[in-house]
Motif scaffolding. Structure first.
Motif, mmCIF file in Angstrom:
data_model
loop_
_atom_site.group_PDB
_atom_site.id
_atom_site.type_symbol
_atom_site.label_atom_id
_atom_site.label_comp_id
_atom_site.label_asym_id
_atom_site.label_seq_id
_atom_site.Cartn_x
_atom_site.Cartn_y
_atom_site.Cartn_z
ATOM 1 N N LEU A 18 -6.373 0.803 -0.893
ATOM 2 C CA LEU A 18 -5.505 1.923 -0.553
ATOM 3 C C LEU A 18 -6.166 2.886 0.426
ATOM 4 O O LEU A 18 -5.499 3.587 1.178
ATOM 5 C CB LEU A 18 -5.103 2.692 -1.821
ATOM 6 C CG LEU A 18 -3.913 2.150 -2.609
ATOM 7 C CD1 LEU A 18 -3.691 2.980 -3.861
ATOM 8 C CD2 LEU A 18 -2.659 2.124 -1.765
ATOM 9 N N TYR A 41 2.448 1.925 -3.506
ATOM 10 C CA TYR A 41 1.574 2.511 -4.526
ATOM 11 C C TYR A 41 1.165 3.940 -4.163
ATOM 12 O O TYR A 41 1.060 4.807 -5.040
ATOM 13 C CB TYR A 41 0.341 1.637 -4.743
ATOM 14 C CG TYR A 41 0.656 0.394 -5.542
ATOM 15 C CD1 TYR A 41 1.114 0.481 -6.846
ATOM 16 C CD2 TYR A 41 0.526 -0.877 -4.981
ATOM 17 C CE1 TYR A 41 1.429 -0.652 -7.587
ATOM 18 C CE2 TYR A 41 0.845 -2.013 -5.711
ATOM 19 C CZ TYR A 41 1.292 -1.887 -7.009
ATOM 20 O OH TYR A 41 1.607 -3.005 -7.734
ATOM 21 N N ARG A 42 0.955 4.184 -2.894
ATOM 22 C CA ARG A 42 0.632 5.552 -2.478
ATOM 23 C C ARG A 42 1.795 6.492 -2.766
ATOM 24 O O ARG A 42 1.622 7.574 -3.331
ATOM 25 C CB ARG A 42 0.294 5.581 -0.992
ATOM 26 C CG ARG A 42 -0.191 6.947 -0.492
ATOM 27 C CD ARG A 42 -0.167 6.990 1.017
ATOM 28 N NE ARG A 42 1.203 6.988 1.527
ATOM 29 C CZ ARG A 42 1.552 6.548 2.728
ATOM 30 N NH1 ARG A 42 0.653 6.026 3.529
ATOM 31 N NH2 ARG A 42 2.813 6.603 3.110
ATOM 32 N N LEU A 60 -3.833 -2.466 -3.972
ATOM 33 C CA LEU A 60 -4.393 -1.440 -4.852
ATOM 34 C C LEU A 60 -5.870 -1.202 -4.596
ATOM 35 O O LEU A 60 -6.361 -0.071 -4.660
ATOM 36 C CB LEU A 60 -4.190 -1.851 -6.310
ATOM 37 C CG LEU A 60 -2.862 -1.469 -6.958
ATOM 38 C CD1 LEU A 60 -2.766 -2.057 -8.360
ATOM 39 C CD2 LEU A 60 -2.703 0.040 -7.017
ATOM 40 N N ASN A 87 -6.111 2.930 5.898
ATOM 41 C CA ASN A 87 -4.790 3.369 6.356
ATOM 42 C C ASN A 87 -4.399 2.787 7.707
ATOM 43 O O ASN A 87 -3.521 3.314 8.381
ATOM 44 C CB ASN A 87 -4.734 4.897 6.410
ATOM 45 C CG ASN A 87 -5.630 5.478 7.496
ATOM 46 O OD1 ASN A 87 -6.493 4.792 8.036
ATOM 47 N ND2 ASN A 87 -5.431 6.744 7.811
ATOM 48 N N LYS A 107 0.834 -1.206 0.000
ATOM 49 C CA LYS A 107 0.000 0.000 0.000
ATOM 50 C C LYS A 107 0.867 1.253 0.000
ATOM 51 O O LYS A 107 0.604 2.208 -0.744
ATOM 52 C CB LYS A 107 -0.919 0.010 1.231
ATOM 53 C CG LYS A 107 -2.087 -0.947 1.167
ATOM 54 C CD LYS A 107 -2.914 -0.793 2.435
ATOM 55 C CE LYS A 107 -4.088 -1.735 2.468
ATOM 56 N NZ LYS A 107 -4.888 -1.559 3.706
#
Length: 399
Positions: free
Chosen positions: A391, A289-290, A388, A394, A286
């Protein structure tokens, strides 16, 4: 009924898989060549250690007392010649910090140890920020609470800061608890992650993630960037994971180089169950990708190798996951060619990594690298897809 397609015409998925596998092999070969060049450069031109004051920041949350004491002990026993202060911040653990009185004899001239307890659990960044505010050092060392440093780790990792263009340096994280097969495989992965991936990136000054296990930053940059570090939000929510990668990106975005000190060693505790390991990998995926989205805003100002790495790291797992799924579908239909080709490609890439590791270390465990390759292909590629799709979530996930 005859197949209406012209004889010999390859199917689209076969063509795509061939391109993906060839690209993956090319990337790994390039990476290994660059890693070897960086290792030879560091061996041929060793840098002298600095002696500027350093502050070591150790955030802790529900850490085993014995492991935390061993961590601080390894810091206080450093051979580093300069002043060294250690700041331990307990981030609202269920139990109070352990008694560090047994370590008092190590507090010779130039060594100090202080600790602070947060009233509630507020996350790693907030705990680090408390220590950053107290730090007196020109360099800030960040260490996870389950880390043990080699006696010369800080001395070796400070050396690259003689170059004023260097803003951060990551040490090498290895696995301490190699008493089960999974932990031994993770150790192989860590070795390759630092001595292959990050070493290649270091050649170009663009290490994409300084390890939370052991890294060093310029104090002036930490002071300047801490407000932005704390304020990061994604999809309107505060960010509670991906701290090390984001802090690295903040340094790179300022135009500084980020390097690897390949001889600055640290050992950490690895997951010993697949469930915990996959949760850890989900969190890391995560954050990748963030931060990938965030990196696109400044990546063009870095070396070409920065975007080259991010492109392959982002797309290849997804394409290979698609290839794995396609291969399984065809296998169920009685066609094993794609599945066998996928297995052969996975084994080759893992063998390449393992061969390089064995050549450098002569450790027999690198013979197990193809086993890790299949584990990675079967479990981590699907985890990337889940990352993905989630996301927006958190949560830390492994606490």
């Amino acid at each position: 009924m005859d197949d209406p397609r012209p004889a010999g015409r390859p199917e689209l998925h076969t063509f795509v898989l061939t391109v993906v596998h060839n690209a993956a092999h090319s990337w790994r070969l390039d990476e290994t060549a660059f890693a070897q060049a960086e290792w030879r450069r560091q061996c041929a031109c060793p840098l002298p250690a600095l002696d500027v004051p350093v502050t070591v920041v150790v955030p802790a949350y529900n850490e085993d007392h014995g492991i935390l004491v061993a961590c601080v002990d390894s810091i206080l026993r450093q051979s580093y010649a300069g002043a060294l202060e250690v700041v331990v911040v307990d981030d609202g653990s269920r139990e109070p910090l352990p008694d560090f009185d047994q370590l008092r004899p190590l507090l010779r001239a130039g060594r100090t140890l202080t600790y602070h307890r947060q009233p509630t659990n507020r996350g790693k960044r907030e705990a680090q920020a408390v220590a950053f505010a107290k730090a007196q050092g020109a360099l800030i060392v960040t260490v996870d609470s389950d880390t043990e440093l080699a006696p010369d780790a800080i001395a070796r990792a400070t050396a690259p800061f003689a170059n004023p263009r260097v803003g951060a340096v990551t040490g090498v994280a290895l696995v301490a608890n190699r008493d089960c097969l999974l932990a031994r495989l993770i150790h192989l992965r860590y070795w390759s992650a630092f001595h292959a991936e990050r070493a290649a990136q270091s050649l170009f000054g663009v290490v994409t993630c300084c390890s939370g296990v052991f890294s060093i930053y310029r104090g002036e940059l930490i002071e300047r960037l801490t407000p932005r570090y704390l304020a990061q939000r994604f999809l309107g929510k505060p960010c509670h994971y991906g701290d090390d990668r984001h802090l690295t990106n903040l340094i790179l975005a300022q135009g500084y180089e980020v390097k690897l000190a390949s001889d600055a060693l640290a050992w950490t505790q690895a997951p010993t169950s697949l469930r915990v390991w996959m949760k850890q990998q989900l969190r890391w995926s995560k954050s990748f990708y963030r931060e990938l989205l965030w990196s696109l805003g400044f990546g063009h100002r870095c070396s070409w190798y920065f975007l080259y790495c991010l492109l392959f790291q982002a797309l290849l797992p997804l394409l290979l996951a698609w290839g794995l799924g396609r291969g399984l579908v065809l296998l169920a239909a009685g066609d094993a060619r794609v599945a066998l080709g996928y297995l052969a490609s996975t084994a080759f890439m893992a063998w390449l990594r393992g061969a390089y590791g064995w050549w450098r270390t002569r450790e027999a465990d690198f013979l197990y690298m193809p086993l890790y390759g299949f584990l990675h292909a079967g479990l981590i590629f699907p985890v990337r897809l889940v990352a993905l799709l989630t996301l927006w979530d958190n949560r830390w996930a492994t606490r």
